[in-house]
Design a protein around this motif. Sequence first.
Motif, PDB file in Angstrom:
ATOM      1  N   LYS A  20       0.820  -1.216   0.000  1.00  0.00           N
ATOM      2  CA  LYS A  20       0.000   0.000   0.000  1.00  0.00           C
ATOM      3  C   LYS A  20       0.857   1.270   0.000  1.00  0.00           C
ATOM      4  O   LYS A  20       0.621   2.196  -0.788  1.00  0.00           O
ATOM      5  CB  LYS A  20      -0.925  -0.031   1.214  1.00  0.00           C
TER       6      LYS A  20
ATOM      7  N   GLU B 232      -6.087   3.827  -0.953  1.00  0.00           N
ATOM      8  CA  GLU B 232      -6.460   3.954   0.455  1.00  0.00           C
ATOM      9  C   GLU B 232      -7.559   2.965   0.847  1.00  0.00           C
ATOM     10  O   GLU B 232      -7.660   2.555   2.008  1.00  0.00           O
ATOM     11  CB  GLU B 232      -6.939   5.381   0.759  1.00  0.00           C
ATOM     12  N   GLN B 233      -8.381   2.565  -0.142  1.00  0.00           N
ATOM     13  CA  GLN B 233      -9.474   1.634   0.167  1.00  0.00           C
ATOM     14  C   GLN B 233      -8.967   0.212   0.367  1.00  0.00           C
ATOM     15  O   GLN B 233      -9.676  -0.633   0.923  1.00  0.00           O
ATOM     16  CB  GLN B 233     -10.520   1.636  -0.965  1.00  0.00           C
ATOM     17  N   ALA B 234      -7.742  -0.074  -0.104  1.00  0.00           N
ATOM     18  CA  ALA B 234      -7.183  -1.419  -0.008  1.00  0.00           C
ATOM     19  C   ALA B 234      -6.725  -1.704   1.423  1.00  0.00           C
ATOM     20  O   ALA B 234      -6.400  -0.797   2.192  1.00  0.00           O
ATOM     21  CB  ALA B 234      -6.025  -1.583  -0.974  1.00  0.00           C
ATOM     22  N   GLU B 235      -6.676  -2.983   1.771  1.00  0.00           N
ATOM     23  CA  GLU B 235      -6.253  -3.364   3.117  1.00  0.00           C
ATOM     24  C   GLU B 235      -4.735  -3.353   3.252  1.00  0.00           C
ATOM     25  O   GLU B 235      -4.191  -2.804   4.206  1.00  0.00           O
ATOM     26  CB  GLU B 235      -6.804  -4.751   3.456  1.00  0.00           C
ATOM     27  N   SER B 236      -4.020  -3.990   2.299  1.00  0.00           N
ATOM     28  CA  SER B 236      -2.569  -4.074   2.442  1.00  0.00           C
ATOM     29  C   SER B 236      -1.835  -3.812   1.133  1.00  0.00           C
ATOM     30  O   SER B 236      -0.931  -2.988   1.073  1.00  0.00           O
ATOM     31  CB  SER B 236      -2.169  -5.439   3.002  1.00  0.00           C
ATOM     32  N   SER B 237      -2.227  -4.519   0.078  1.00  0.00           N
ATOM     33  CA  SER B 237      -1.552  -4.354  -1.212  1.00  0.00           C
ATOM     34  C   SER B 237      -2.566  -4.064  -2.309  1.00  0.00           C
ATOM     35  O   SER B 237      -3.769  -4.286  -2.129  1.00  0.00           O
ATOM     36  CB  SER B 237      -0.753  -5.608  -1.565  1.00  0.00           C
TER      37      SER B 237
ATOM     38  N   ASP C  38      -8.857  -3.392 -10.013  1.00  0.00           N
ATOM     39  CA  ASP C  38      -9.457  -4.287  -9.023  1.00  0.00           C
ATOM     40  C   ASP C  38     -10.225  -5.425  -9.688  1.00  0.00           C
ATOM     41  O   ASP C  38     -11.001  -6.127  -9.033  1.00  0.00           O
ATOM     42  CB  ASP C  38     -10.383  -3.503  -8.072  1.00  0.00           C
TER      43      ASP C  38
END
Length: 635
Positions: A142, A160-165, A179
């Motif tokens: 991220k 920013e909406q992603a959790e990690s990568s 996505d």
Amino acid sequence: MEQQVIVTLPDQRKLEVEPNTTLYQVAQKIGSSFAKKAAMASVNGELHGLNTQIEKDCQVEFFTYEDKEGLEAIRYTLGFLVGEAASKHEVEVADFGVNKEQFYCDFKAANNLKAADLEVITKSLNKMISANHPIEVREYPKLEALDLFKDNPFMQHHIEQAESSVSVAVHGDYKAVIDQPLVTNLSKVKNFKLQSISATNWLRDVNNESLQRIAGFAFADAKALEDHLAFIEKYEQVNHRRLGKELDIFSFSEYAPGMPFYAHNGQVIRLELQNMLRQLQFESDYEEVYTPFIMDETLWKNSGHWDHYKENMYFTEVDEQTYALKPMNCPGHMLIYKNHLHSYRDLPIRMAEFGQVHRHELSGSLNGLFRVRTFNQDDAHIFVRRDQIESEILEVLGLIHKVYSVFGFDYSIELSTRPDDFMGEIELWDFAEQSLENVLNQHGFDYTVNEKDGAFYGPKIDIHIKDALGRSHQCGTVQLDFQMPEKFDLTFVNQEGEKERPVVIHRAIYGSSDRFIGILLEHFGGNLPLWLAPVQLEVIPVNADLHLDAVKDLKRRLKKEGFRVELDLSDEKMGYKIRQAHLKKVPYTLVVGDNEVENGTVAVRKRGESEEHSVNVEDFVKQLKEEADVLSKVE
């Protein structure tokens, strides 16, 4: 030697491959002809492009370009490529994606692009497709991804909406966050057409930054694209937004976005639809009620709607108390039921309302009458004992059939089951779903099951009508609800003298009267049946001076019989007047001259016909009454 990876196919065949083998290589292992057809694959239930590497044992299912998933990948890839082509015109790509057959790309341009730029972008797309250089997909942590797109706040928002990568697609010097899977072989995305360039807003919210959108259509083969473009051309002739303006039915204003204004012609249609259903409901012992537009927020919290609809509701504050415009009519009907004591002998109680509701929709999703922010709902709630559930649902399905047969609609039935965010006990849900299945199975209804698409308070039967253009529209619904009686502490006194909870059946037939009007306009191409047409008869004198009294008398006579009549007393030529009546889609044009005055007849021209025929006025009125009495012909 590294341990082999086991790939399990849908037919339970197992393939051994090296670690880090791509999905495309797996497809080739199945067969070279198979690999050519493969567009993407599901790995353990997650969709991936063919360049994804297999690292451990997994289940894999491939999809072709003709499959829904493959078509989605074609269109998503084109959205990405449009962003690349547009980036050569000093634009900042904000978003791209798929909406049914359409792909789109939203961007911020230093200088707004024009329709003429579509041709330039189309050439760029064709050049990229011909070159067929593969799109590389890379995974970034991220923080690295945020740094990579430090100059693009839109892409940073997606990261920013992603959790990690995040996944980043790279094609030459162009890159964008993705996505969804992309198509590996760009030669498969060549059947496209850019359709429009228009204004939109970031995240389709009118309060956000203004952007531009390029949209187009794409299919797996040239014939499918050609057929769809022919459909679009045909559709434009019956587009309800165009017909609404031409026939003076409805309009929209910047002062109330997404909220239709109905002119007199539109209000006539609304009232005729309501009155027809009102008559059928009266015959079926429905009680019509009326509930307020605005109610205390506490009501919506108690009903359970707050958790599911808060983001789409309108609020206002009065005397330091928050109120909400109703997004549906259900809680109001619960309060009416609760006002009285009820015995088991009183049930079923059928409560109906033509209620105006308000739901905040994103500005980018508004679409004529098909998606609005306020609409009229032909809502009904039927309070029943458990032993009455199945017979009452059967009655509702019979009423739906009557209404749809008036318009000649074919329809299909869909049973929607418990969603993930359901309310209440699973045992009650199981009972409710079984009740709906029993009605459909025992009475020979054909239906499909839509898993996990029920309302949060109960399972439902949805009715999909098919219009003249072959499109399906979900309108009618029958929903079973054990939750609201509990929420509102609704009771009736049973045969043992004890209090018992009723069950509520939610029912709508038009669904949204506004949307139904849009469907009807397109289904009939604006040529509404006699009983529904805003102007049913246009009376034209041969000579406006000589025959003025005669046509005025004829109008009075026809209006007394209950028909909607207009006179054309303009100085235009007869041919022009008849053409104008045709453009207004009036079912009957009546011409009155010397012969008609002398003989008590009218010269009648039916909509769509070129010949006139003379008929006695009394006989014509009788004919009109028979034609307009649609309910006498209902099955």
